[in-house]
Design a protein around this motif. Structure first.
Motif, short mmCIF file in Angstrom:
data_model
loop_
_atom_site.label_atom_id
_atom_site.label_comp_id
_atom_site.label_asym_id
_atom_site.label_seq_id
_atom_site.Cartn_x
_atom_site.Cartn_y
_atom_site.Cartn_z
N UNK A 10 0.83 -1.22 0.00
CA UNK A 10 0.00 0.00 0.00
C UNK A 10 0.86 1.26 0.00
N UNK A 11 2.16 1.07 -0.04
CA UNK A 11 3.06 2.23 -0.07
C UNK A 11 3.31 2.83 1.30
N UNK A 12 2.92 2.11 2.37
CA UNK A 12 3.14 2.62 3.73
C UNK A 12 4.60 2.38 4.13
N UNK A 13 5.21 3.38 4.76
CA UNK A 13 6.57 3.18 5.27
C UNK A 13 6.46 2.25 6.47
N UNK A 14 7.05 1.07 6.35
CA UNK A 14 6.83 0.04 7.38
C UNK A 14 8.16 -0.59 7.80
N UNK A 15 9.14 0.28 8.10
CA UNK A 15 10.47 -0.22 8.47
C UNK A 15 10.40 -1.20 9.64
N UNK A 16 9.62 -0.82 10.66
CA UNK A 16 9.57 -1.63 11.86
C UNK A 16 8.89 -2.98 11.60
N UNK A 17 7.74 -2.95 10.91
CA UNK A 17 7.03 -4.21 10.62
C UNK A 17 7.88 -5.13 9.74
N UNK A 18 8.59 -4.54 8.78
CA UNK A 18 9.46 -5.36 7.92
C UNK A 18 10.57 -5.99 8.75
N UNK A 19 11.14 -5.20 9.66
CA UNK A 19 12.21 -5.73 10.52
C UNK A 19 11.66 -6.82 11.44
N UNK A 20 10.46 -6.60 11.99
CA UNK A 20 9.85 -7.61 12.87
C UNK A 20 9.60 -8.91 12.09
N UNK A 21 9.08 -8.76 10.88
CA UNK A 21 8.77 -9.94 10.07
C UNK A 21 10.05 -10.71 9.76
N UNK A 22 11.12 -9.99 9.40
CA UNK A 22 12.38 -10.67 9.07
C UNK A 22 12.96 -11.35 10.31
N UNK A 23 12.96 -10.62 11.42
CA UNK A 23 13.51 -11.16 12.67
C UNK A 23 12.78 -12.44 13.07
N UNK A 24 11.46 -12.36 13.13
CA UNK A 24 10.64 -13.48 13.62
C UNK A 24 10.80 -14.70 12.70
N UNK A 25 10.65 -14.47 11.40
CA UNK A 25 10.63 -15.62 10.46
C UNK A 25 12.00 -16.27 10.35
N UNK A 26 13.07 -15.46 10.29
CA UNK A 26 14.39 -16.07 10.07
C UNK A 26 14.89 -16.77 11.34
N UNK A 27 14.59 -16.19 12.51
CA UNK A 27 15.01 -16.86 13.75
C UNK A 27 14.23 -18.17 13.90
#
Ligand SMILES: Cc1cc2nc3c(=O)[nH]c(=O)nc-3n(C[C@H](O)[C@H](O)[C@H](O)COP(=O)(O)OP(=O)(O)OC[C@H]3O[C@@H](n4cnc5c(N)ncnc54)[C@H](O)[C@@H]3O)c2cc1C
Length: 383
Positions: A313-330
């Motif tokens: 949707x074009x929303x700046x989502x730095x934190x959500x992207x970081x959370x998603x990467x952290x959670x899924x990769x760990x």
């Protein structure tokens, strides 16, 4: 994966099915050979391009399919589900990392010269940000570009360049020599031809990701002309931070696919393997362990989808992207380890598919921003 989803249209779900079949028929049977040969044949990019898979989200004008972003999410999940880190690394760097900079910052002639042939599988793309002394800390990059005549001379060394040996172009982050020697204000991006005089590419051996080529690239006074500059001079850090969002979503979704593969293998194995007179899966401790992992996976998947939805949707989502990467990769690292345990000694054999996942998932909490960096990004977020 529930069939009814707020994220995936019926078209995206049908596309996922087709893509899964395509990857299973055309890629999965070849992965062991490519892994042993330490290479992905060049024609593989063309094969994927034939299905439109190298440019799902890119404009039709540049050979892409301009599909809604959740087609890309479905593709990345299926790519991860192949269970081979090197293959998914090579393809995702090509389509969602290196070419992303051309899409974001390139002008029409740069897109025509590089993005279109990359989407059509005629050129292989690489991204060179990391240096031997600078990985997590992008603001300490030392590779420089000095203005000379009508162009620039680039000097320095780039490390860990995925597709680096085969690449036809390399999106390269450098520091402009007329600015300060550190900080993020004078970084720029160039598209560089790795066959230019002064470029030396050396392959590196890795713990896993064997079929993906990774190179150290030395740049000894490499001459590029002005048209190689992507976006404005000194705008590099801005583009890197912008592109990191997509990179982290891709990393999260790929990891979810890998987890699905590990759980699929573990459930099949525990259903068949007999211990103490019954299937391993009939022991409650094993059933409950799998149930726990499946629940964590679903939570990580929904977080990744949410980040992808915000991004779409074009929303700046730095934190959500970081959370998603952290959670899924760990979680991928944890699940791969637990699944290997469930396979017992068979899991530890070199050619076991869970051993491959165990090796390959390990990189995910380091590359594309280490877990510690993800935690820093999240911790900096205003509540
Ligand atoms: C197979 C492979 C492929 C890669 N492909 C590419 C590519 O195509 N292009 C590219 O540019 N790069 C690529 N990379 C590089 C990758 O993105 C970096 O390795 C990663 O960003 C980490 O940088 P570093 O290795 O320099 O580790 P460092 O920055 O030295 O960090 C080492 C460790 O220290 C910890 N750490 C770092 N900062 C902090 C902090 N602030 N607080 C607490 N702990 C911290 C983390 O655990 C981190 O893993 C690849 C790497 C590998 C191994």
């Amino acid at each position: 994966m529930t069939p009814d989803s707020i994220y995936f249209s019926p078209e995206a779900t049908a596309f996922r099915e087709r893509t899964r079949q395509f990857l299973r028929s055309n890629i999965a049977p070849r992965l062991d050979t490519w892994e042993a040969e330490r290479r992905i044949p060049r024609e593989t990019w063309k094969l994927l391009a034939g299905e439109g898979l190298l440019g799902l989200h890119y404009p039709i004008a540049y050979g892409g399919r301009e599909l809604p972003f959740f087609h890309s999410v479905a593709y990345l999940e299926e790519l991860g589900r192949l269970g081979n880190g090197g293959f998914r690394g090579a393809m995702s760097v090509h389509s969602y990392m290196a070419t992303a900079y051309l899409h974001l910052a390139g002008d029409h002639s740069q897109k025509t010269a590089y993005l279109k042939p990359a989407v059509e599988g005629d050129m292989i793309a690489a991204l060179a940000i990391t240096e031997p002394q600078a990985g997590s800390d992008v603001s300490s990059l030392a590779c420089t570009a000095r203005a000379v005549g009508d162009g620039y001379v680039i000097r320095g060394t780039k490390a860990f360049v995925t597709n680096g040996m085969q690449a036809d172009f390399m999106v390269t982050a450098v520091r402009m020599a007329d600015g300060p020697a550190s900080g993020s204000g004078n970084l720029s991006l160039f598209v560089l031809d790795p066959r230019s005089p002064g470029v030396t590419r050396t392959p590196v051996e890795k713990l896993g990701w064997h079929c993906s080529d990774t190179a150290t690239v030395r740049l000894d006074d490499v001459l590029v002309d002005r048209t190689s500059l992507l976006g404005r001079k000194n705008s590099g850090f801005l583009w890197i931070m912008k592109a990191f969002q997509l990179e982290r979503i891709a990393a999260a979704v790929l990891a979810i696919g890998e987890i699905d593969r590990a759980l699929e293998l573990a459930r099949r194995h525990t259903g068949e393997r007999q211990v103490f007179g019954r299937a391993l899966a009939d022991h409650q401790v094993v059933r409950h362990r799998l149930a726990e992992l499946m629940s964590h996976t679903e939570a990580a998947r929904q977080l990744a989808y949410h980040a992808a939805w915000l991004y779409s949707r074009g929303t700046l989502a730095m934190s959500e992207c970081a959370m998603a990467k952290l959670r899924a990769t760990e979680l991928a690292v944890e699940v791969a380890g637990q699944c290997l345990q469930l396979f017992g000694g068979h899991g530890y054999l070199a050619d076991s598919p869970v051993a491959g996942l165990f090796r390959d998932t390990r990189l995910a909490t380091i590359a594309g921003g280490a877990s510690e960096i993800m935690r820093e990004v999240i911790a900096d977020t205003d509540l």
